[in-house]
Design a protein around this motif. Structure first.
Motif, PDB file in Angstrom:
ATOM      1  N   GLU A  16      -4.405  56.690  22.705  1.00 17.00           N
ATOM      2  CA  GLU A  16      -3.423  57.227  21.753  1.00 17.00           C
ATOM      3  C   GLU A  16      -3.964  57.109  20.326  1.00 17.00           C
ATOM      4  OE1 GLU A  16       0.124  59.035  20.552  1.00 17.00           O
ATOM      5  OE2 GLU A  16      -0.754  58.861  22.553  1.00 17.00           O
ATOM      6  N   GLU A  19      -6.643  59.835  19.869  1.00 19.41           N
ATOM      7  CA  GLU A  19      -6.122  61.199  19.867  1.00 19.41           C
ATOM      8  C   GLU A  19      -5.221  61.502  18.673  1.00 19.41           C
ATOM      9  OE1 GLU A  19      -4.301  61.821  23.681  1.00 19.41           O
ATOM     10  OE2 GLU A  19      -6.218  61.668  24.735  1.00 19.41           O
ATOM     11  N   ASN A  20      -4.438  60.509  18.236  1.00 21.10           N
ATOM     12  CA  ASN A  20      -3.441  60.757  17.186  1.00 21.10           C
ATOM     13  C   ASN A  20      -3.608  59.883  15.955  1.00 21.10           C
ATOM     14  OD1 ASN A  20      -1.923  62.805  18.591  1.00 21.10           O
ATOM     15  ND2 ASN A  20      -1.329  61.184  20.000  1.00 21.10           N
ATOM     16  N   GLY A  24      -2.043  54.013  17.117  1.00 19.71           N
ATOM     17  CA  GLY A  24      -1.846  54.344  18.531  1.00 19.71           C
ATOM     18  C   GLY A  24      -0.471  53.942  19.044  1.00 19.71           C
ATOM     19  N   LEU A  26       3.001  53.982  20.880  1.00 20.85           N
ATOM     20  CA  LEU A  26       3.668  54.540  22.058  1.00 20.85           C
ATOM     21  C   LEU A  26       4.982  53.816  22.287  1.00 20.85           C
ATOM     22  CD1 LEU A  26       0.850  54.954  24.748  1.00 20.85           C
ATOM     23  CD2 LEU A  26       2.124  56.766  23.612  1.00 20.85           C
TER      24      LEU A  26
END
Length: 77
Positions: A16, A19-20, A24, A26
């Motif tokens: 995460e 990618e973002n 990270g 979540l």
């Protein structure tokens, strides 16, 4: 040495992060759903990672994210 559940959580949050962007973030329910272990085991692993300073959580304890140390540990996991 992280357990297999802890390694899976670290890798998930690191993915995460990659990618973002950091840190990270979540939702805890997404972490529980993504880890192949029983929900109680996943939550226990998350709590242990938090206690060791590898994962942090928002004030309401509804989201988890990596600390920089957790990101480094995820690369070794």
């Amino acid at each position: 040495m992280p357990t297999s559940d802890e390694k899976e959580i670290l890798r998930l949050l690191a993915r995460e992060w990659d990618e973002n962007g950091p840190p990270g973030i979540l939702d805890i329910s997404d972490v529980v759903a993504a880890v192949a272990s029983a929900p109680g085991n996943t939550l226990a692993a998350l709590k242990d990672l938090f206690a060791r300073g590898l994962v942090d959580m928002n004030q309401l304890k509804t989201s988890a994210f990596l600390t920089p140390e957790g990101y480094d540990a995820a690369k070794d996991a």
